[in-house]
Design an enzyme around this catalytic site. Structure first.
Site, short mmCIF file in Angstrom:
data_model
loop_
_atom_site.label_atom_id
_atom_site.label_comp_id
_atom_site.label_asym_id
_atom_site.label_seq_id
_atom_site.Cartn_x
_atom_site.Cartn_y
_atom_site.Cartn_z
N ASN A 10 -1.34 7.06 5.55
CA ASN A 10 -0.62 6.13 6.42
C ASN A 10 0.82 6.61 6.48
O ASN A 10 1.59 6.38 5.56
CB ASN A 10 -0.70 4.71 5.84
N LYS A 12 3.13 5.64 8.31
CA LYS A 12 4.06 4.56 8.67
C LYS A 12 5.01 5.06 9.77
O LYS A 12 4.59 5.84 10.62
CB LYS A 12 4.79 4.05 7.42
N HIS A 103 -2.27 -4.37 7.43
CA HIS A 103 -1.45 -3.81 6.36
C HIS A 103 -0.42 -4.85 5.93
O HIS A 103 0.04 -5.65 6.75
CB HIS A 103 -0.75 -2.54 6.87
N GLU A 105 2.61 -4.70 5.46
CA GLU A 105 3.84 -4.70 6.27
C GLU A 105 3.63 -5.43 7.59
O GLU A 105 4.54 -6.08 8.11
CB GLU A 105 4.31 -3.24 6.48
N GLU A 175 -4.56 -3.09 -1.45
CA GLU A 175 -3.20 -2.61 -1.66
C GLU A 175 -2.35 -3.74 -2.23
O GLU A 175 -1.83 -4.58 -1.48
CB GLU A 175 -2.58 -2.15 -0.34
N GLY A 181 5.02 1.51 -2.25
CA GLY A 181 6.34 2.11 -2.13
C GLY A 181 7.26 1.87 -3.31
O GLY A 181 8.47 2.09 -3.22
N SER A 221 1.38 3.43 -4.23
CA SER A 221 1.96 4.45 -5.13
C SER A 221 0.91 5.41 -5.69
O SER A 221 1.03 5.85 -6.84
CB SER A 221 2.75 3.77 -6.26
P1 13P Z 1 2.79 4.13 -0.88
O1 13P Z 1 1.70 5.13 -1.16
O2 13P Z 1 4.03 4.75 -0.34
O3 13P Z 1 3.02 3.21 -2.04
O4 13P Z 1 2.25 3.22 0.33
C1 13P Z 1 0.99 2.65 0.24
C2 13P Z 1 0.63 2.08 1.55
O5 13P Z 1 1.21 1.10 1.99
C3 13P Z 1 -0.42 2.75 2.33
O6 13P Z 1 -0.85 1.97 3.38
#
Ligand code: 13P
Length: 259
Positions: A10, A12, A103, A105, A175, A181, A221
């Site tokens: 992803n 983003k 997601h 976010e 997640e 993150g 992560s």
């Molecule tokens: P990170 O791997 O940067 O923690 O992000 C995970 C994520 O949100 C994947 O959709």
């Protein structure tokens, strides 16, 4: 029961066209390092076509390397007056086979609810896309011992009304929001516990046989050095990778751990 592990990147809202193309070419060129793991790249929508070209996507969404392309979001309607939105058939039209839905976010920053995710999941399936349906608790919810309740509500709400034959096509991504993150990965035991819960919920929604077919990814992560311990868990069938998916070495290193 053998499920094919699936590792998705992803990206983003990162990279530019040149870097997106370069990364996609690198992953496609080195796909053999991932063995039998299914690889999916989810760039920002404006770069979906460029990434598709870079991996040699055919009109049906297949590529010589086997690398697939997915979107990070979509609208639930097939067309219409929805300025700024992208319809599921448009994603199919440019060779996407996957779409990330719900997601954290999208849920926290853009107000998506389980009902939104449910509508979009049905629309994705109707268009022939494989939805990667995301769930996960916040730190406050985990510390308040509400993880099971929160994930149960999210799964039951996001997947309500899906037929068993649709349910077995989806991918679920667990997640935990506190792990996204932050560099704070869930322990393999914490992740496995929730993955087993999710598989049990899928069994209740459909049947144990259907639940046994659904791939459940862990996200939050994930890095090359923690992926193997996650991959060793019986109900962890891949990863949804954010930050580490922006580097070919790291993304393929994670995929290798699931091979
Ligand atoms: P990170 O791997 O940067 O923690 O992000 C995970 C994520 O949100 C994947 O959709």
């Amino acid at each position: 029961m053998s499920r094919r592990n699936i590792v998705a990147g992803n990206w983003k809202m990162n990279l530019d066209r040149a870097k997106a193309t370069e990364l996609a070419q690198a992953v496609a060129g080195r796909h053999a390092e991932a063995g039998s793991v299914e690889l999916v790249l989810c760039p920002p929508s404006v770069y979906l076509a460029a990434v598709g070209s870079a991996v040699g996507l055919a009109a049906n969404g297949t590529s010589p390397s086997g690398v697939a392309v997915g979107a990070q979001n979509m609208h639930d309607k097939a067309s219409g007056a929805f300025t700024g939105e992208i319809a599921p058939p448009m994603l199919v039209d440019i060779g996407c086979r996957f779409v990330i839905l719900g997601h954290s976010e999208r849920r926290t920053l853009f107000g998506e609810t389980d009902a939104t995710v449910n509508t979009k999941t049905k629309a994705a399936l109707a268009a022939g896309l494989t939805p990667i349906v995301c769930v996960g608790e916040t730190l406050e919810e985990r510390e308040g011992n509400r993880t099971q309740a929160v994930v149960t509500t999210q799964i039951n709400g996001s997947l309500a009304g899906l037929s068993p034959s649709d349910l077995e096509k989806i991918v679920v991504a667990y997640e935990p929001v506190w792990a996204i993150g932050t560099g704070k990965v869930a322990t393999p035991q914490q992740a496995q516990e929730v993955h087993a819960l999710i598989r049990g919920l899928l069994a209740s929604l459909a049947s144990p046989a259907v639940a046994a077919k659904v791939r459940i990814q862990y996200g939050g992560s994930v890095k090359p050095d923690n992926a193997a311990d996650l991959a060793a868990q019986p109900d962890i069938d891949g990863a949804l990778v954010g930050g580490a998916s922006l580097k070919a070495d790291d993304f393929l290193g994670i995929a290798k751990a699931f091979a």
